[in-house]
Design a protein around this motif. Sequence first.
Motif, short mmCIF file in Angstrom:
data_model
loop_
_atom_site.label_atom_id
_atom_site.label_comp_id
_atom_site.label_asym_id
_atom_site.label_seq_id
_atom_site.Cartn_x
_atom_site.Cartn_y
_atom_site.Cartn_z
N ILE A 126 0.66 -1.26 0.13
CA ILE A 126 -0.04 -0.16 0.22
C ILE A 126 0.97 1.23 0.01
N LEU A 127 1.89 1.31 1.15
CA LEU A 127 2.69 2.28 0.95
C LEU A 127 3.61 2.76 -0.04
N GLY A 128 3.90 1.40 -0.65
CA GLY A 128 4.97 1.81 -1.90
C GLY A 128 4.23 2.37 -3.13
N LYS A 129 2.99 1.81 -3.20
CA LYS A 129 1.93 2.37 -4.29
C LYS A 129 1.47 3.91 -3.90
N VAL A 130 1.59 4.01 -2.89
CA VAL A 130 1.11 5.63 -2.42
C VAL A 130 2.47 6.27 -2.77
N ALA A 131 3.51 6.06 -2.23
CA ALA A 131 4.75 6.75 -2.64
C ALA A 131 4.94 6.88 -4.11
N GLN A 132 4.88 5.87 -4.80
CA GLN A 132 4.87 5.92 -6.19
C GLN A 132 3.97 6.94 -7.01
N ASP A 133 2.67 6.85 -6.46
CA ASP A 133 1.48 7.70 -7.02
C ASP A 133 1.76 9.25 -6.35
N ARG A 134 2.34 9.31 -5.23
CA ARG A 134 2.54 11.06 -5.15
C ARG A 134 3.97 11.47 -5.69
N GLY A 135 4.54 10.53 -6.36
CA GLY A 135 5.88 11.16 -6.87
C GLY A 135 7.04 11.46 -6.16
N TYR A 136 7.19 10.45 -4.92
CA TYR A 136 8.21 10.70 -4.17
C TYR A 136 9.26 10.13 -4.71
N LYS A 137 10.47 10.85 -5.17
CA LYS A 137 11.65 10.40 -6.00
C LYS A 137 12.59 9.54 -4.87
N ARG A 138 12.90 9.84 -3.73
CA ARG A 138 13.82 9.20 -3.04
C ARG A 138 13.28 8.95 -1.61
N VAL A 139 13.23 7.72 -1.29
CA VAL A 139 12.72 7.17 0.02
C VAL A 139 13.86 6.53 0.85
N TYR A 140 13.70 6.66 2.26
CA TYR A 140 14.47 6.11 3.18
C TYR A 140 13.62 4.74 3.80
N LEU A 141 14.26 3.46 3.87
CA LEU A 141 13.59 2.30 4.49
C LEU A 141 14.33 1.90 5.80
N LEU A 142 13.33 2.00 6.70
CA LEU A 142 13.63 1.46 8.21
C LEU A 142 12.76 0.58 8.76
N VAL A 143 13.35 -0.47 8.80
CA VAL A 143 12.61 -1.89 9.21
C VAL A 143 13.66 -2.69 10.24
N PRO A 144 12.78 -3.46 11.20
CA PRO A 144 13.39 -4.65 11.82
C PRO A 144 14.29 -5.80 11.27
N ASN A 145 14.92 -6.22 11.48
CA ASN A 145 15.86 -7.30 10.85
C ASN A 145 15.32 -8.62 11.27
N TYR A 146 14.11 -9.12 10.77
CA TYR A 146 13.51 -10.32 10.91
C TYR A 146 12.59 -10.47 9.78
N GLN A 147 11.88 -11.87 9.77
CA GLN A 147 10.94 -12.22 8.63
C GLN A 147 9.95 -10.97 8.41
N ALA A 148 9.24 -10.43 9.19
CA ALA A 148 8.10 -9.68 8.77
C ALA A 148 9.03 -8.32 8.33
N GLY A 149 10.00 -7.79 8.89
CA GLY A 149 10.70 -6.85 8.47
C GLY A 149 11.42 -6.69 6.94
N ARG A 150 11.71 -7.88 6.59
CA ARG A 150 12.24 -8.21 5.36
C ARG A 150 11.18 -8.19 4.49
N ASP A 151 9.98 -8.98 4.58
CA ASP A 151 8.94 -8.93 3.99
C ASP A 151 8.21 -7.46 3.68
#
Length: 389
Positions: free
Chosen positions: A151-176
């Motif tokens: 959902i958020l990836g599509k919203v970022a694309q649709d809103r024209g965000y050119k550069r995005v920083y990803l911050l997630v925990p290092n476990y299965q759900a974070g990688r997913d």
Amino acid sequence: MKQLTKLAGLAALLGITANPALAQEKIKIGVIVTTSGPAAALGQQVRDGFALAVKELGGKMGGREVEVVNADDELKPDGAVTKVRGLLERDKVDFVVGPVFSNILQAIHRPVVENKTFLISPNAGPSSYAGKECSPFFYVTSYQNDQVHEILGKVAQDRGYKRVYLLVPNYQAGRDSAAGFKLDYKGEIVEESYTPLGTLDFQPELTKINSLKPDALFTFMPGGMGVNLVKQYKQAGVTVPVLSAFTVDESTLPAQQDAAVGMFGGANWAPNLDNPQNKKFVAAYEAAYNSVPGTYAAQAYDTAMLIDSAVKAVKGDLSNKDGVAAALRKADFTSVRGSFKFNANGYPVQDFYLTKVAKRPDGKFQTEIVEKVFENYGDRYAKDCTPGK
């Protein structure tokens, strides 16, 4: 009174009962979630949502009384395996409901399904069991982990965000979550930060974000991690728009409060979703627990209703495993989400929304639907599942 007691005793001795269902043993359901530590609020919402549904059902499913056995997995995979074996071997539960976190699900999945006991996850939905490793004994009432982040990836694309920083925990759900975000987002990922699960200090990452000045931050930080990130985000004076999943929701908002207002999230449900079943659920939950329910509670409530529908379908005969599996797949219940059905892999086909944190007139905080992003959406792994394997 003595005569009535004697007659009741004689009836019991002869095996006479007005309703055969009442003579059956209780249905036992083990609920294993995280209810201690920084993520305790998530597990408590699951327990509360499930308990509310059981109460509304009069403590019965398909005419049989229900006994719920609760276990705290403490967010420790090894300990969770020990506890789930206790539910299976000592308590002899008919269903296992849980957990919250995907690393715990990966630990308990095999012991439960190999025991031919039905495992229903009200939250964790890793990709690992959505395709070739699907099982007729495993169902998810939430989503496949990637989907909410898509959902958020599509919203970022649709809103024209050119550069995005990803911050997630290092476990299965974070990688997913990172994988899900990247499906529709085609811009530049300026950096991916994978922090240890349970991280509570995000100053190094926030310093990087201030330095790199991306167009948006995508983050997935459930429970106490999300509480601290949002507070530190505001304290650090970061002004980058936040697109998040499970970082600002009803489990974290009581602690985040005004610091989270205006932040975006992705979800399959929100408290203000406009349908009769949801309005009933939200009102009952707030009356019972004096707090706003989140997706954890809503999905757990649906889980109880799903189990009830399956027990009714087999007329209380849980020895009919094939019948129970078929009834679970049918999902013949009214969901708080409105539209709900299972895909071939036991994961839902449903709508997904962009949400935004708002402060209500009564001073409480909740997420509210901004727009529908995906409709009647099934996950991309289902094609690799062979139903009834």
